[in-house]
Design an enzyme around this catalytic site. Structure first.
Site, PDB file in Angstrom:
ATOM      1  N   LYS A   1     -13.571  -3.737 -51.762  1.00 47.37           N
ATOM      2  CA  LYS A   1     -13.567  -2.658 -50.782  1.00 47.37           C
ATOM      3  C   LYS A   1     -13.466  -1.322 -51.501  1.00 47.37           C
ATOM      4  O   LYS A   1     -12.526  -1.085 -52.256  1.00 47.37           O
ATOM      5  CB  LYS A   1     -12.381  -2.833 -49.836  1.00 47.37           C
ATOM      6  CG  LYS A   1     -12.398  -1.836 -48.710  1.00 47.37           C
ATOM      7  CD  LYS A   1     -11.450  -2.268 -47.611  1.00 47.37           C
ATOM      8  CE  LYS A   1     -11.765  -1.579 -46.318  1.00 47.37           C
ATOM      9  NZ  LYS A   1     -12.000  -2.425 -45.196  1.00 47.37           N
TER      10      LYS A   1
ATOM     11  N   ASP B   1      -3.033  -0.115 -37.939  1.00 46.99           N
ATOM     12  CA  ASP B   1      -4.417  -0.064 -37.462  1.00 46.99           C
ATOM     13  C   ASP B   1      -4.856  -1.439 -36.995  1.00 46.99           C
ATOM     14  O   ASP B   1      -5.949  -1.906 -37.326  1.00 46.99           O
ATOM     15  CB  ASP B   1      -5.337   0.467 -38.572  1.00 46.99           C
ATOM     16  CG  ASP B   1      -6.670   0.981 -38.022  1.00 46.99           C
ATOM     17  OD1 ASP B   1      -7.610   1.141 -38.819  1.00 46.99           O
ATOM     18  OD2 ASP B   1      -6.774   1.192 -36.792  1.00 46.99           O
TER      19      ASP B   1
ATOM     20  N   ASP C   1      -6.899  -5.003 -43.964  1.00 49.23           N
ATOM     21  CA  ASP C   1      -6.699  -3.543 -43.957  1.00 49.23           C
ATOM     22  C   ASP C   1      -5.288  -3.095 -43.631  1.00 49.23           C
ATOM     23  O   ASP C   1      -5.067  -2.079 -42.998  1.00 49.23           O
ATOM     24  CB  ASP C   1      -7.670  -2.864 -42.988  1.00 49.23           C
ATOM     25  CG  ASP C   1      -9.027  -2.670 -43.629  1.00 49.23           C
ATOM     26  OD1 ASP C   1      -9.961  -2.244 -42.932  1.00 49.23           O
ATOM     27  OD2 ASP C   1      -9.164  -2.964 -44.828  1.00 49.23           O
TER      28      ASP C   1
ATOM     29  N   GLY D   1     -15.088   3.106 -40.858  1.00 46.54           N
ATOM     30  CA  GLY D   1     -14.480   4.414 -41.089  1.00 46.54           C
ATOM     31  C   GLY D   1     -13.603   4.427 -42.324  1.00 46.54           C
ATOM     32  O   GLY D   1     -13.364   5.472 -42.902  1.00 46.54           O
ATOM     33  N   MET D   2     -13.140   3.266 -42.703  1.00 41.27           N
ATOM     34  CA  MET D   2     -12.203   3.176 -43.817  1.00 41.27           C
ATOM     35  C   MET D   2     -12.882   3.070 -45.162  1.00 41.27           C
ATOM     36  O   MET D   2     -12.371   3.525 -46.168  1.00 41.27           O
ATOM     37  CB  MET D   2     -11.335   1.931 -43.616  1.00 41.27           C
ATOM     38  CG  MET D   2     -10.016   2.033 -44.290  1.00 41.27           C
ATOM     39  SD  MET D   2      -8.936   3.042 -43.310  1.00 41.27           S
ATOM     40  CE  MET D   2      -8.787   1.998 -41.887  1.00 41.27           C
TER      41      MET D   2
ATOM     42  N   VAL E   1     -13.012 -13.498 -46.971  1.00 43.32           N
ATOM     43  CA  VAL E   1     -12.857 -14.321 -45.777  1.00 43.32           C
ATOM     44  C   VAL E   1     -14.242 -14.670 -45.250  1.00 43.32           C
ATOM     45  O   VAL E   1     -15.005 -13.796 -44.851  1.00 43.32           O
ATOM     46  CB  VAL E   1     -12.040 -13.568 -44.702  1.00 43.32           C
ATOM     47  CG1 VAL E   1     -11.917 -14.411 -43.436  1.00 43.32           C
ATOM     48  CG2 VAL E   1     -10.660 -13.227 -45.243  1.00 43.32           C
TER      49      VAL E   1
END
Lengths: 445, 247
Positions: free
Chosen positions: A95, A188, A206, A76-77, A146
């Site tokens: 990202k 979150d 995040d 969703g992010m 990671v």
């Protein structure tokens, strides 16, 4: 664009000389943009999850400093890619987020300050931020890569004993405590955001991004953020893990992270998330020490004032309830225990990796593809020696990794062969783990 | 069209007709400011209507100017009842009454030199009048007025949108995206847009979508500024869009 010599609109045939607005045909302006008078919020191709993502080839033009390797996750992010920095020869995670905010200067400012405060965090259990920016219509973060899985994937394969849960939750508490002390709240915390690498190191991802992306503050330039994006989750946080006070637009502080982590802990132990109205104590759902109940229930208090005041308090209480003492004379034992916990997590990863490798996995959020190779065996006189060697190597490895990211403590440049050194240490790390696991098996631990 | 809608502060100002008609509590300075921006925004369709009534361009300028002064002086706006409904109909009805009356003849002697401001807007009004003249003359003047009113709102919307993009970090987007407003959905060249605006191809769709959405939102706001109550907005929008389609 518009041919000014043309006298009739190509689409509707209207005479253009009398009917032009900014070079556009007034009739078509009306006809094409107001076919439904309710505000149109969807258009083909941008509805929810169907949203397409850039291909690896397309990204190359916008990130010349990176070699884009593969798409590794989508949620969703945003979308995450594995890449390699050409200059440093290291893997990074790229990202992409907030396409709906491209061009919004006030968002750009907020994003920059958020990224900078994240970059300043610098904690071994927090995914490091290397860089940020805006390109190709997206905002982006360049982060530590990671190499592992996320907690969701681990949870799908098993439940956790309280020791195992502690091995993961404890470093997360440390990291969140450090962040809270810097004034940064995650907002979150959920299994998808807790990454575990091949070495069993937990890393939180995040941080803070959630609130920024879903902040529905009206931008003076671009109006309200697209309702579709905001509706995917609450004002911040994923519904199941979000503290009650997060739904309201009112103030929420660092204690929302305590709540969220409480949900994660509950789920790790019992296999399910707690019912929000009536929480069944974990000990009634699974065989676990009743002292754990108190810890979990306290973290899950609806009223923030009734929860733990800090992450430290959470961790200490959890430690005690699991029977781990912090007295100085048994510190080596605790350290041994922590190592054992890390090892046990690493073993889980290996098992999971095998399962993933054999294709049982269908792409899920933030999924990483681990790569495991076989190493030759080492021999030790005793388990004690093996642990010793492991700890020494592990410490050196962590230090080297840290240098790679933040540079040396005295400010001098990292050595040129740092990467090679790290690879050697990692290889030795694998060997040591394998040796210990084998020896531990034989001696019955 | 010249940019007629900036207040002296340089900010865009959507006249809130509902505020004006509820203005009994407002300071007269606020009401005057509202009337002033009403004047700047809607003078051209009113001027064009007066011209169509047969007046010369010089007389039309004076008359519309006089009409607004009279409105202010007599408080026609502030004494307007909520049932007046839409600004568009109210202004036209009031103007017609004004033209039918003796008043403008009486004030003929008092007419001074036209202000620079009047001539600026009346250029635009003159353009509308000439466009009307070359269009089918079978259309009633009132309908032409409505259509010009719609054009004014559309232009104001475009200017507002351009202004927003100029202040964003992607100011070049506007000129490229503008053409999407009159392109059929299926015929938009997203690849070209991605190239022109230096976007990833998948971003092009959402950038276009947002642009169109913002266009609709702004137009809606402009229309909302001319009706008395929120539930009238849809009907007014529909009516105005229809007028744009009239030949």
């Amino acid at each position: 664009m518009m041919d000014t010599e043309r006298t009739a609109c190509p689409r509707c045939g209207d005479r253009l000389t009398d009917n032009l607005l900014d070079g556009l045909c007034a009739r078509c302006l009306g006809a094409l943009n107001f076919d439904t008078l309710t505000q149109v919020t969807r258009v083909e191709g941008t509805a929810g999850r169907d949203h397409q993502v850039p291909t690896v080839e397309e990204l190359a033009d916008f990130f010349p400093q990176l070699e884009i390797l593969s798409l590794i996750g989508r949620g969703g992010m945003g979308v995450v890619y594995k890449a390699r920095q050409k200059s440093l020869h290291r893997f990074v995670a790229l990202k992409l987020l907030a396409p709906e905010r491209a061009g919004d200067p006030s968002f750009a400012r907020r994003f920059a300050s958020e990224a900078r405060s994240l970059a300043a965090l610098n904690h071994p259990h927090i995914v490091a931020v290397h860089d940020f920016g805006e390109a190709g219509g997206y905002f982006y973060l360049l982060m530590e890569f990671v190499d592992g899985v996320n907690l969701r994937q681990l949870m799908q394969s098993r439940r956790f004993s309280s020791d195992e849960a502690l091995g993961i939750i404890s470093p997360v508490c440390d990291a969140l405590q450090a962040a809270h002390e810097c004034g940064i709240i995650h907002r979150d915390v959920k299994p998808e955001n807790l990454l575990i690498d091949r070495n069993g190191m937990v890393k939180i991802a995040d941080f803070g991004i959630s609130r920024m992306i879903h902040d529905t503050v009206e931008s003076p330039v671009f109006g309200r953020a697209d309702a579709d994006v905001a509706s995917q989750t609450l004002a911040a946080g994923t519904p199941d893990y979000a503290a009650p006070e997060q739904g309201a637009s009112g103030a929420s502080d660092h204690r929302v992270d305590i709540y969220s982590l409480g949900v994660v802990l509950y789920e790790m132990i019992t296999g399910e998330r707690p019912d929000r109205e009536l929480i069944i104590p974990p000990s009634r759902r699974t065989s676990i020490d009743m002292r754990i109940d108190d810890v979990v229930l306290k973290a899950l208090q609806k009223e923030p004032d009734l929860r733990f005041r800090t992450m430290d308090e959470f961790r200490r209480t959890l430690d005690e309830a699991s029977g781990t003492k912090l007295a100085p004379d048994v510190l080596p034992v605790r350290k041994r225990r922590a190592t054992a916990l890390i090892l046990s997590v690493a073993v889980m990863i290996l098992a999971l990796a095998a399962w993933l490798f054999w294709g049982n996995y269908a792409g899920s959020e933030n999924s990483y593809q681990p790569q495991i190779t076989k190493e030759p065996e080492l021999k030790f006189q005793s388990l004690e020696d093996a642990y010793q060697a492991f700890e020494e190597n592990f410490t050196e490895l962590q230090e080297a990794r840290k240098v790679r990211v933040v540079g040396k403590a005295d400010g001098s440049a990292p050595p040129a062969d740092l990467q090679k050194k790290i690879e050697k240490l990692e290889a030795r790390d694998h060997q040591l783990r394998a040796a210990i696991a084998k020896m531990a098996d034989r001696t019955g631990k | 069209m010249p940019n007629a809608f900036q207040t002296h502060l340089g900010e865009f100002h959507t006249t809130r007709w509902s505020i004006v008609i509820g203005a009994r509590g407002q300071s007269s300075a606020d009401v005057n400011a509202s009337v002033d921006s009403l004047y700047r925004q809607y003078l051209s369709p009113l001027y064009a209507y007066v011209r169509r009534r047969g007046y010369s361009s010089h007389d039309a300028q004076d008359l519309t100017h006089e009409f607004f002064s009279r409105m202010l002086e007599k408080g026609w706006l502030t004494s307007a009842q909520p049932e007046r409904g839409r600004l568009r109909t109210f202004l036209l009805v009031t103007l017609k009454r004004f033209l039918a009356n003796e008043w403008h003849r009486i004030s003929a002697e008092k007419r001074g030199g036209s202000s620079r401001l009047v001539s600026l807007q009346s250029e635009e009004g003159e353009r509308l009048f000439l466009a009307d003249a070359s269009a089918s003359s079978a259309l009633p003047d009132e309908l032409l007025f409505d259509r010009n009113w719609a054009m004014v709102l559309m232009q104001s919307t475009l200017d507002h949108l351009r202004h927003e993009y100029a202040r964003s970090s992607r100011p070049n987007d506007f000129e490229v995206l503008k053409s999407c407003l009159t392109a059929e959905r299926g015929s938009i060249d997203y690849a070209m847009i991605a190239r022109e605006l230096e976007l990833l191809p998948v971003s092009a769709r959402s950038v276009v979508h947002r642009f169109r959405k913002r266009f609709r939102e702004i137009f809606r706001e402009e229309v909302a500024g001319t009706v008395a109550a929120p539930d009238e907005v849809d009907a007014e929008m529909q009516a105005l869009i229809l007028t744009l389609g009239q030949r």
